[in-house]
Design a protein around this motif. Structure first.
Motif, short mmCIF file in Angstrom:
data_model
loop_
_atom_site.label_atom_id
_atom_site.label_comp_id
_atom_site.label_asym_id
_atom_site.label_seq_id
_atom_site.Cartn_x
_atom_site.Cartn_y
_atom_site.Cartn_z
N MET A 1 0.85 -1.19 0.00
CA MET A 1 0.00 0.00 0.00
C MET A 1 0.89 1.24 0.00
O MET A 1 1.66 1.45 0.92
N ALA A 2 0.78 1.97 -1.05
CA ALA A 2 1.75 3.04 -1.25
C ALA A 2 1.79 4.05 -0.11
O ALA A 2 2.84 4.46 0.34
N ARG B 1 12.00 2.56 -3.54
CA ARG B 1 11.22 3.58 -2.84
C ARG B 1 11.54 3.44 -1.35
O ARG B 1 10.76 2.99 -0.55
N ARG C 1 -9.84 0.02 -8.78
CA ARG C 1 -9.01 -1.17 -9.04
C ARG C 1 -9.22 -2.29 -8.04
O ARG C 1 -9.00 -3.45 -8.36
N TYR D 1 -0.77 -5.33 -2.44
CA TYR D 1 -1.07 -4.98 -1.04
C TYR D 1 -2.56 -4.69 -0.85
O TYR D 1 -3.04 -3.63 -1.19
C1 BGC Z 1 0.71 -1.20 -5.60
C2 BGC Z 1 1.86 -2.14 -5.92
C3 BGC Z 1 2.96 -1.92 -4.91
C4 BGC Z 1 2.41 -2.12 -3.52
C5 BGC Z 1 3.44 -1.93 -2.43
C6 BGC Z 1 0.27 -1.27 -4.16
O1 BGC Z 1 -0.62 -0.26 -3.86
O2 BGC Z 1 -0.38 -1.51 -6.46
O3 BGC Z 1 2.32 -1.92 -7.22
O4 BGC Z 1 4.04 -2.78 -5.19
O5 BGC Z 1 1.37 -1.18 -3.30
O6 BGC Z 1 3.76 -0.60 -2.26
#
Ligand code: BGC
Length: 934
Positions: free
Chosen positions: A1-2, A96, A208, A277
């Motif tokens: 989760m970003a 990141r 999504r 995530y």
């Molecule tokens: C994204 C993924 C990412 C993951 C971890 C998700 O919200 O869709 O692409 O790898 O978060 O940050």
């Protein structure tokens, strides 16, 4: 989760990094029964799994969401058995996890049409991820751009499956050669983030997390699957991330068709299937349908919660054998990719080769910049004395938001790059463009105006429109998906275009200054209503941290613009393949239908006879090219049935970059309509002024095949191949009959063959005789291997090659090396080079072999890399081989403690590098072959 990961990331920066690596789970071969390296990864995994308790197995399938310590994710350690934690980081643009090299976005990489640069990009990301202590990268993002409104358009490689697949293979090979496992994502049909709902409802339309993508099987097979298939079969990706959405009614992380039938059984994927995530929803559904690992267990995901797994086992919903299988998938991947046999990677930014990585980013951006229009004002002329740089994006670092958002180490903006390149004799002014009158005055007072504008994209939310004035404030909306769109405007508290009418600004400036260059910094296609009123348009994408320098080099003509469009730019939104139907996009309720079928991107425009603003594959050079006739011959190499060849001549007065493209038109039937044409080959080649390069496109049966009710088939009929500079400029063509005779055919091939591999080998370019000393004959014949010492001498950047002094059995030779994607390739000295040498030197090196020797960070040949400065190596190089596998001959090199391999096909060096699974792919026999050396 970003969002959550972004918070953790701040902690990591404050807390600093753990520089003491955890010990290897197998410190010696005799430490445990599973440490015996003569066993296969499967045998070792079985032994380890048999030593585990059920609780330990349950521990291994769910990630430690709270213990990631600055990484995006981690496994739990199993200390009793010596297994350390394994770390994951996002993502497709770089780690990141604190400051890193912010690369040009993946869309820019796709615009290079250059698989070698895809390798370099992946290798750079892998190197930095490793330096930050990670074992896996969550990347590449390989979903197709179904609509440019998609919030993650910037993060992937555009609208064409073949281009995406080739780029994916290069990227995955590059990342894995750096010793980090790739996680190709998001499987599958995860092509949108969703639109914000109308107030007072803020929930997304077609979000999504919930959307059900209804996609026909043929469309999946031909458009949305092949890049994943190529990642598995041709690059050996160690992991696949399943996506949030449903595919034909079933969530992607519990979908037996996509995960078990296609990925596991048909493609033979042996790596880890892990969940995005928040994408695992149902304990038994996930366990029974292929999901091995939930990295975010305990944060958002609960399905691999130990109590729930125990309950599922107790109730009989899930068998112990199923749990064992998941554990074995995880373990065998860790064994196969060497995780057990080495200590953890130290987490220390000091290990990052910052200068080299930044120059990789700048090199890719230079090659990605796409010239869309040029009425002769570019490159900027030497007489210019005053440049007005205008626009909200000119003095900002902009990139996409979400898990592809990287914190740059340092930034060179467009304004800074132009100012530095212009030098002291030129005045550069800056106006941000909010006041259009001031912008017009600045433009009028200068010799040329450069207007830098852009868009905003982020994971979490699609764009509501694709013009430059599309309100970025949409991206701040809470869309009720557990993720708020993160603002990618890193250096500004508000998005750069806020309050700026960018379309109006361009028109105003163009009216004031007839020499106006528009520079777009966008993550994908935008509407360009002013294009007829400005003389020059440059698409620079989100250009990465050193983007300003690359942009200036292109504007001033230091380099040719090498980019070509990986996605069509429509004239207006009504031309989009998904326009006009809610059902198609973003969906009605949670349902959407991919009713455009295989007609995605340019295939839609072609089928409908629409003229876009700028077509797929399009981009100008500062020189001009002529395409000769297209020759096609039958071929019977492995993974190849035919070869198409075309000569591309630079008819201008300066060196330039051509991107010859090959498209196929397949015979259509009522039941199986076909795109007018589709890409089956391309490469990016530098052609000297007045020179000709012969480009060879290998074709395999998948180039011709169509997915039918009975699987892949080459339908009998006449196939037309067309070659040229873009999808809409194809001057040369030829016909091939498959299982039938066709009028005027160039070749006839049998009806069908093997459909195993989705992409044939990369097209290659070789300069014809009497060419300059550019990498003219790269790929020379390998005839000697008793190399004792190698001294790389002066670099000749202009020639893009290196002279090397090679000592063979005490005698010194001078040879010519070319830098290639995987390192330094071999080649004969060209006639022009020979002319520059003394007669004695000339006699010595004429027709001499040249040799190899390193991948970018391979062996311990420090400092020898493409473009490297002087480096000296005085080491004995032992060579074993050749060992023949199929059409390839392999040689093993031993340099000190380093081991490398050289792959030679038909006497030509194909690949060089370190003996890792990444280089040798996962094809079983290759690994067995290589293991026999260690
Ligand atoms: C994204 C993924 C990412 C993951 C971890 C998700 O919200 O869709 O692409 O790898 O978060 O940050």
């Amino acid at each position: 989760m970003a969002m959550i990961a972004a918070v953790v990331l701040l902690d990591a920066r404050v807390a600093g990094a753990d520089t003491v690596p955890a010990p290897a789970p197998c410190p010696t071969e005799s430490a445990h029964s599973w440490c015996d390296r003569s066993l296969s990864p499967d045998q070792r995994a079985l032994r380890f799994q048999q030593a585990m308790t059920q609780d330990e197995e349950i521990t291994l399938v769910g990630g430690d969401a709270n213990g990631a310590n600055g990484h995006t994710g981690a496994t739990y350690a199993i200390p009793r058995l010596g297994l350390r934690q394994v770390y994951f980081t996002d993502g497709p643009v770089g780690p990141r996890q604190g400051p890193a090299t912010a690369m040009p976005i993946p869309m820019a990489l796709a615009a290079t049409f250059n698989p070698g640069l895809a390798y370099a990009y992946g290798n750079e990301v892998g190197t930095e991820a490793k330096a930050k202590g990670n074992d896996f990268v969550f990347g590449p993002t390989v979903n197709i751009m179904r609509t440019p409104q998609g919030g993650r358009t910037y993060e992937a490689y555009g609208e064409d499956t073949y281009l995406v697949a080739q780029t994916t293979v290069g990227w995955v090979n590059g990342v894995q050669a750096a010793g980090v496992i790739a996680t190709t994502k998001h499987f599958v049909a995860n092509n949108q983030e969703g639109q914000a709902g109308a107030p007072p409802l803020t929930a997304a339309n077609g979000g999504r997390q919930v959307v059900n993508a209804n996609v026909a099987e043929r469309t999946l097979r031909e458009v949305y699957f092949p890049q994943f298939e190529a990642a598995v079969k041709q690059a050996g990706t160690g992991a696949i991330m399943c996506s949030y959405n449903k595919v034909n009614g079933v969530y992607a992380c519990e979908n037996p068709h996509t995960l078990l039938q296609v990925l596991r059984r048909e493609w033979g994927f042996r790596g880890i299937i892990l969940a995005d995530y928040g994408a695992s929803k149902d304990t038994a559904g996930n366990l029974n349908n292929g999901l091995d690992f939930v990295p975010d267990q305990g944060q958002v995901d609960q399905s691999y919660n130990p109590q729930l797994i125990q309950a599922a086992l107790l109730s009989g919903q899930v068998t112990r054998e199923t749990l064992d299988q998941h554990v074995r998938s995880i373990l065998r991947t860790l064994f196969a990719y060497g995780v057990f046999d080495r200590p953890g990677y130290a987490n220390s930014d000091a290990q990052i080769p910052a200068a080299a990585d930044e120059s990789t980013g700048a090199r890719i951006e230079q090659r990605a910049i796409t010239l869309l229009k040029n009425d002769g004002i570019l490159p900027l002329k030497p007489g210019i004395r005053k440049i007005a740089v205008i626009g909200p994006y000119a003095n900002l670092f902009v990139t996409g938001g979400g898990s592809g958002q990287v914190t740059p180490r340092a930034v060179v903006t467009a304004l800074q790059g132009i100012t530095a390149r212009a030098g002291t004799g030129v005045t550069v002014t800056y106006t941000d463009g909010r006041d259009q009158a001031a912008a017009a005055a600045a433009a009028r007072a200068a010799d040329v105006a450069v207007v830098v504008v852009g868009d905003v994209q982020s994971e979490g939310l699609d764009k509501s429109c694709i013009d430059l004035n599309c309100s970025p404030s949409d991206l701040q909306a809470d869309v009720g998906m557990g993720l708020t769109g993160t603002s990618p405007c890193s250096q500004s508290s508000s998005c750069p275009a806020n309050g700026t009418d960018q379309d109006g600004l361009i028109s105003t400036v163009a009216a004031a200054q007839k020499k106006t260059v528009v520079v777009l910094e966008t993550g994908g296609p935008v509407i360009t209503p002013w294009r007829d009123h400005v003389p020059a348009i440059v698409e620079a994408w989100y250009p990465g941290q050193d983007g300003g320098t690359a942009l200036a080099r292109v504007l001033f003509g230091d380099v040719d613009p090498g980019g070509r469009l990986p996605a069509t730019f429509p004239q207006d939104p009504s031309q989009l393949p998904t326009a006009g139907s809610q059902q198609q996009y973003p969906g009605v309720g949670e349902e959407e239908t991919y009713s455009e079928g295989v007609f995605v991107g340019y295939k839609w425009y072609d089928a409908r006879g629409l003229t876009p603003a700028f077509p797929f594959g399009y981009g100008l050079s500062y020189t001009s090219f002529h395409y000769g006739p297209l020759q096609v011959t039958a071929a019977s190499a492995s993974n190849q049935v035919a070869t198409a060849t075309i000569d591309v001549t630079n008819t201008g007065r300066r060196d330039g970059i051509a991107v010859p493209q090959l498209y196929i038109s397949k015979p259509a039937t009522g039941a199986l309509p076909q795109p007018v044409r589709q890409l089956v080959g391309y490469n990016s080649v530098t052609v000297g002024a007045g020179r000709t390069v012969r480009v060879t496109f290998p074709l395999n049966d998948r180039s011709f095949a169509t997915w039918t009710d009975t699987g892949w088939q080459v339908l009998a009929g006449c196939y037309r191949l067309s070659a040229g500079a873009s999808s809409r400029e194809l001057p040369s063509s030829a016909t091939i009959g498959r299982g039938t005779t066709c009028p005027g055919e160039s070749a006839q091939l049998p009806a069908s063959g093997s459909f195993d591999l989705p992409v044939p080998a990369t097209a290659s370019g070789a300069s014809l005789a009497a060419q300059s000393i550019s990498c003219a004959r790269a790929g020379g014949r390998l005839t000697a291997f008793s190399l004792e010492a190698l001294r790389l001498g002066m670099t000749r950047n202009a020639a893009r090659g290196l002279f090397a002094t090679v000592t063979l059995r005490g005698r010194r030779y001078m040879d010519f090396f070319c830098s290639g994607p995987q390192g330094i390739r071999a080649g004969y000295p060209s006639p022009r080079l020979l002319r520059t040498l003394r007669p004695a030197q000339r006699r010595r090196i004429r027709q001499r072999v040249v040799l190899i020797l390193t991948s970018k960070r391979g062996f311990s040949l420090r400092g020898i890399s493409p473009g490297a400065r002087l480096a000296v190596v005085r080491r004995r190089v032992a060579v074993t081989g050749p060992f023949v596998i199929g059409a390839n001959r392999w040689y093993l090199l031993t340099i000190g403690s380093g081991r490398g391999v050289v792959k030679v096909r038909h006497g030509t060096v194909q690949e060089i590098g370190v003996a890792t699974p990444g280089l040798t792919r996962t094809r079983h026999r290759d690994r067995v072959f290589l293991r026999s050396f260690s």
